[in-house]
Scaffold this active site. Sequence first.
Site, mmCIF file in Angstrom:
data_model
loop_
_atom_site.group_PDB
_atom_site.id
_atom_site.type_symbol
_atom_site.label_atom_id
_atom_site.label_comp_id
_atom_site.label_asym_id
_atom_site.label_seq_id
_atom_site.Cartn_x
_atom_site.Cartn_y
_atom_site.Cartn_z
ATOM 1 N N ALA A 137 20.747 -80.880 -34.659
ATOM 2 C CA ALA A 137 20.724 -82.076 -34.263
ATOM 3 C C ALA A 137 19.777 -81.840 -33.044
ATOM 4 O O ALA A 137 19.876 -82.254 -31.844
ATOM 5 C CB ALA A 137 22.114 -82.497 -33.430
ATOM 6 N N LEU A 138 18.483 -81.471 -33.607
ATOM 7 C CA LEU A 138 17.480 -80.969 -32.581
ATOM 8 C C LEU A 138 16.792 -82.004 -31.685
ATOM 9 O O LEU A 138 16.684 -83.136 -32.183
ATOM 10 C CB LEU A 138 16.422 -80.356 -33.458
ATOM 11 N N GLY B 161 14.349 -80.679 -26.337
ATOM 12 C CA GLY B 161 14.785 -79.244 -25.580
ATOM 13 C C GLY B 161 14.594 -78.170 -26.670
ATOM 14 O O GLY B 161 14.104 -77.164 -26.168
ATOM 15 N N HIS B 162 15.267 -78.313 -27.906
ATOM 16 C CA HIS B 162 15.223 -77.372 -28.772
ATOM 17 C C HIS B 162 13.484 -77.143 -28.863
ATOM 18 O O HIS B 162 13.365 -75.920 -29.205
ATOM 19 C CB HIS B 162 15.712 -77.640 -29.872
ATOM 20 N N GLU C 275 17.846 -72.595 -20.282
ATOM 21 C CA GLU C 275 18.432 -72.175 -18.937
ATOM 22 C C GLU C 275 19.655 -73.291 -18.723
ATOM 23 O O GLU C 275 20.411 -72.852 -18.043
ATOM 24 C CB GLU C 275 17.361 -72.757 -18.082
ATOM 25 N N LYS C 276 19.650 -74.284 -19.489
ATOM 26 C CA LYS C 276 20.905 -75.243 -19.485
ATOM 27 C C LYS C 276 22.140 -74.479 -19.774
ATOM 28 O O LYS C 276 23.153 -74.878 -19.113
ATOM 29 C CB LYS C 276 20.656 -76.412 -20.437
ATOM 30 N N LEU D 176 18.829 -82.759 -21.539
ATOM 31 C CA LEU D 176 19.044 -83.243 -23.091
ATOM 32 C C LEU D 176 19.946 -82.236 -23.817
ATOM 33 O O LEU D 176 20.256 -81.193 -23.671
ATOM 34 C CB LEU D 176 17.680 -83.165 -23.972
ATOM 35 N N SER D 177 20.921 -83.045 -24.469
ATOM 36 C CA SER D 177 21.683 -82.352 -25.289
ATOM 37 C C SER D 177 22.220 -82.905 -26.764
ATOM 38 O O SER D 177 22.150 -84.268 -26.864
ATOM 39 C CB SER D 177 23.388 -82.235 -24.420
ATOM 40 N N SER D 178 22.395 -82.312 -27.512
ATOM 41 C CA SER D 178 22.987 -82.804 -29.026
ATOM 42 C C SER D 178 23.995 -83.757 -28.888
ATOM 43 O O SER D 178 24.377 -84.750 -29.690
ATOM 44 C CB SER D 178 23.116 -81.536 -30.044
HETATM 45 N N1 LIG Z 1 17.612 -79.908 -22.579
HETATM 46 C C1 LIG Z 1 17.511 -78.645 -23.057
HETATM 47 N N2 LIG Z 1 16.335 -78.082 -22.677
HETATM 48 C C2 LIG Z 1 15.773 -76.713 -23.080
HETATM 49 N N3 LIG Z 1 16.796 -76.168 -23.877
HETATM 50 C C3 LIG Z 1 17.909 -76.571 -24.388
HETATM 51 C C4 LIG Z 1 18.216 -77.978 -23.990
HETATM 52 N N4 LIG Z 1 19.530 -78.161 -24.397
HETATM 53 C C5 LIG Z 1 19.834 -76.977 -25.201
HETATM 54 N N5 LIG Z 1 19.165 -76.118 -24.958
HETATM 55 C C6 LIG Z 1 19.020 -74.706 -25.791
HETATM 56 O O1 LIG Z 1 18.855 -75.044 -27.061
HETATM 57 C C7 LIG Z 1 19.485 -73.833 -27.699
HETATM 58 C C8 LIG Z 1 20.562 -74.502 -28.719
HETATM 59 O O2 LIG Z 1 21.586 -75.084 -28.236
HETATM 60 P P1 LIG Z 1 22.527 -76.279 -29.040
HETATM 61 O O3 LIG Z 1 21.818 -76.200 -30.041
HETATM 62 O O4 LIG Z 1 23.835 -75.784 -28.762
HETATM 63 O O5 LIG Z 1 22.123 -77.394 -28.251
HETATM 64 P P2 LIG Z 1 22.479 -78.432 -27.077
HETATM 65 O O6 LIG Z 1 21.865 -79.584 -26.726
HETATM 66 O O7 LIG Z 1 22.594 -77.288 -25.933
HETATM 67 O O8 LIG Z 1 23.982 -78.712 -27.673
HETATM 68 P P3 LIG Z 1 25.166 -79.141 -26.763
HETATM 69 O O9 LIG Z 1 24.734 -79.684 -25.517
HETATM 70 O O10 LIG Z 1 25.656 -80.390 -27.624
HETATM 71 O O11 LIG Z 1 26.042 -77.954 -27.074
HETATM 72 C C9 LIG Z 1 20.335 -72.947 -26.599
HETATM 73 O O12 LIG Z 1 19.461 -71.846 -26.024
HETATM 74 C C10 LIG Z 1 20.247 -74.078 -25.504
HETATM 75 O O13 LIG Z 1 20.191 -73.532 -24.278
#
Ligand SMILES: Nc1ncnc2c1ncn2[C@@H]1O[C@H](COP(=O)(O)OP(=O)(O)OP(=O)(O)O)[C@@H](O)[C@H]1O
Length: 323
Positions: free
Chosen positions: A76-77, A80-81, A192-193, A228-230
């Site tokens: 669910a990129l 941030g990813h 870092e999140k 940002l978050s999935s």
């Molecule tokens: N907003 C962001 N900015 C930079 N890196 C991020 C961000 N959100 C997540 N990541 C990083 O992406 C990598 C994969 O994380 P993940 O696939 O669990 O996504 P996520 O958005 O953190 O998912 P969720 O918040 O739903 O758990 C991790 O190293 C995480 O720290």
Amino acid sequence: MQLFHNPPFRYDRSLSHPPHVVIEQDSTRWPGYNLGRRSASVGFKIMKIVRDVESMKGVLRPFAGRRVGLVPTMGALHSGHLSLVHEMKKHADVVVLSIFVNPLQFSPGEDYEKYPRCEEEDCKKCADAGVDVVYIPSVEGMYPDGFSTGVDVGPMARELCGASRHNFINGIMVVLIKLVMQTNAHCMILGEKDYQMLCLTRKLFRDLNIGVDVLQGDTVRSPEGLALSSRHKYLNGAEIAKAGFLYKFLLEVGKNLSDAPDDQQEIITRGKLRLEQEGFKVDYLEVRDNNTLERIQTFSRPARVFLAVNLGCCRLIDNILLA
Ligand SMILES: Nc1ncnc2c1ncn2[C@@H]1O[C@H](COP(=O)(O)OP(=O)(O)OP(=O)(O)O)[C@@H](O)[C@H]1O
Ligand SMILES: CC(C)(CO)[C@@H](O)C(=O)[O-]
Ligand code: BAL
């Protein structure tokens, strides 16, 4: 399991393993989704998608001696990813992005089943970002019958997120060890999140002499500051707007702590109340040492403010470094 019913991919018959295992994206049928933008002279011209644990190493055989960089994700990129991919491209010759919703890090009652899964869209984003290999192992491949090994990075795995998510940190540690072994990664990047995960992964690799560099990627935020978050897929528009408050709130807490470091307890108590008033259910709001993650009373070393809240059915985390 067939995930792409009419896959716009062609099999890579140059590889020695069965064609159903490794497929290549077909750049002629998907113009724009080849890796035309890549500047590096190493890496693949056409992104590979690998679904099989055994095949992963074979895929990178042509790049023996090159630096492999791993970007582990649960899919669910979002931007941030992709920022992690861009950063990793500066440090590695070949970039592998893994997509695996890791059951081991979820506890019963958490959102493992409903976690967003959108592989086809993710693969397009990866190709556009210049990823060389998307690694999408199956749960059965990662954890075959009889799998029983665990790791425990110690008490800090049971604090912060680990206090309410009991399998979270140690479940991540297991999957990260497996992913770096399977991809032969030289380096890996984490955001870092997820600072607790990042710190404890570095500790794990140090403790077990796993010679993989763990890079830190900056948190990518919405224009309102929301990290940002999935899981934002769980939120409606009004909730997304409300969640934008969290970053401003963290900055305010950070300023209050810098202005009155002796009033930490009061600032935190007031902060939690404020979050509840704004409609968030607070899991934690804490100040911790930036390196050890221990609780601190004095600010003689760099510190970090961490928060985790629930909004509707969505868990949100964030943190900032205190200057
Ligand atoms: N907003 C962001 N900015 C930079 N890196 C991020 C961000 N959100 C997540 N990541 C990083 O992406 C990598 C994969 O994380 P993940 O696939 O669990 O996504 P996520 O958005 O953190 O998912 P969720 O918040 O739903 O758990 C991790 O190293 C995480 O720290
Ligand atoms: C590192 C990870 C992909 C392991 O599952 C994920 O849990 C994350 O980033 O938090
Ligand atoms: N990035 C966090 C993964 C999880 O919440 O399970």
